[in-house]
Design an enzyme around this catalytic site. Structure first.
Site, mmCIF file in Angstrom:
data_model
loop_
_atom_site.group_PDB
_atom_site.id
_atom_site.type_symbol
_atom_site.label_atom_id
_atom_site.label_comp_id
_atom_site.label_asym_id
_atom_site.label_seq_id
_atom_site.Cartn_x
_atom_site.Cartn_y
_atom_site.Cartn_z
ATOM 1 N N SER A 119 0.760 -1.077 -0.017
ATOM 2 C CA SER A 119 -0.004 0.042 -0.100
ATOM 3 C C SER A 119 0.871 1.238 0.092
ATOM 4 O O SER A 119 1.997 1.207 0.464
ATOM 5 C CB SER A 119 -1.007 -0.043 1.252
ATOM 6 N N TYR A 143 -2.293 0.364 10.287
ATOM 7 C CA TYR A 143 -2.249 -0.213 8.882
ATOM 8 C C TYR A 143 -1.147 -0.407 7.853
ATOM 9 O O TYR A 143 -0.700 -1.456 7.365
ATOM 10 C CB TYR A 143 -3.761 0.171 8.134
ATOM 11 N N LYS A 147 1.743 -3.362 6.494
ATOM 12 C CA LYS A 147 2.079 -3.447 5.271
ATOM 13 C C LYS A 147 3.878 -3.612 5.012
ATOM 14 O O LYS A 147 4.345 -4.148 4.531
ATOM 15 C CB LYS A 147 1.347 -2.610 4.072
#
Ligand code: UDP
Length: 327
Positions: A119, A143, A147
């Site tokens: 991402s 988040y 990643k």
């Protein structure tokens, strides 16, 4: 062409299901593994679906024992920035720890090709835009951190165990398949385009603008919205490149164009032909002001560039889905 099976973990989800369709169109044999916590059974029509969780080592071993897997695409992850700030445990547990299980199974069964859904959230607040792949990675929410951690793990597994990988750093996935059979459908919808469109269907009363005092031309956050079918095509290109011996690498997938929240609302109004009721709201935790991609490396390494370059075309596919959604 390698005729082993491509295992798509999270293939019942939004980006995964569109990639499964593209894989099937490309003549690949595909198997989906999904725990259906976010995914939809109805989204998987072109290949078998095994409903299991990758935390379940026995289920994973069974899959790798019973099928000749030549490569794994890994889409399964929680992906709500706000939720990750409020409940990081859920994110580290699911997005990092379960990926370790998957990688362990791959090592045990000698599967050497891995395509990972990374991402733009791994970059954090950009020091410059458009962001290229050499931009420092400093995620500002859990988040993005999950990643980033998996990218590091995968790079270490490459060095130590010869795992070949492509980490595809998505910018903002958007739109639906133009045939209307698959589209975006989340347990809790937090994404900008569907939330705007739901004001037109009457499902939502209004659209909130999260922050209008950002250091951007109109004060609202700027994002790079990339059509989900373009993302799917990039996976097909990445798989072909990897299987043909391409170097392992991390690649941005975006259009290179930024659209602000306010501009997105106007573009949706233009496509639908109605006004959206808009209200100002505070900034959302964990949101960088601008994220736009340089997609030069994707073109250079994968020969990929997006087909959808006008945001109104992307919105039109999302609007078609929103009105006729099947799940
Ligand atoms: N956004 C907004 N109102 C909403 C949902 C999102 O203003 O109801 C903004 C959000 O703050 C971000 C942009 O729209 O700047 C895109 O958010 P989205 O959740 O779609 O994707 P993200 O960038 O978080 O992956």
């Amino acid at each position: 062409m390698d005729n082993g099976t491509i295992l798509v973990v999270g293939g019942a989800g939004y980006i995964g299901s569109h990639t499964v369709r593209a894989l099937a169109d490309a003549g690949r044999r595909v198997l989906v593994l999904d725990n259906l916590s976010e995914g939809h059974r109805e989204a998987v029509t072109r290949c078998p679906l095994i409903t299991a969780d990758i935390h379940d080592c026995a289920a994973l071993n069974k899959v790798f024992t019973e099928h000749t897997i030549s490569a794994v695409m890994h889409f399964s992850a929680f992906a709500y920035v706000g939720e990750s700030v409020a409940n990081p445990q859920k994110y580290y547990h699911n997005n990092v720890s379960s990926t370790l299980n998957l990688l362990s199974a791959m090592l045990s069964y000698g599967v050497k090709y891995f395509i990972f859904s990374s991402s733009c959230a791994t970059y954090g607040n950009p020091q410059y835009t458009p962001i290229d792949e050499t931009h420092p990675q400093s995620p500002i929410n859990p988040y993005g951190a999950t990643k980033f951690m998996v990218e590091r793990i995968v790079a270490d597994y490459h060095n130590a165990y010869g795992l070949n990988y492509m980490c595809l750093r998505y910018f903002n996935a958007a739109g639906a398949h133009p045939d209307g059979a698959t589209g975006e459908s989340h347990r809790v919808e937090t994404h900008l385009i569907p939330l705007i469109l739901k004001t037109f269907t009457g499902e939502n009363q209004q659209i909130q603008i999260f922050g209008n005092d950002y250091d951007t031309p109109d004060g609202t956050c700027v994002r790079d919205y990339i059509h989900v079918c373009d993302l799917a095509d990039a996976h097909i290109a990445a798989l072909s490149a990897l299987l043909a011996g391409a170097e392992s690498c991390c690649v941005n997938l975006g259009t290179g164009k930024g659209v602000s929240v306010k501009k997105m609302i106007s573009a949706c109004e233009e496509v639908v032909g109605k006004k959206a009721p808009v209200v100002a709201a505070p900034r959302r935790a964990g949101d960088p002001s601008i994220l736009t991609a340089s997609n030069a490396l994707a073109f250079q390494t994968l020969g990929w560039k997006p087909r959808y370059t006008d945001i109104r075309e992307i919105i039109a596919t999302a609007w078609n889905w929103e009105q006729h959604r099947r799940y």
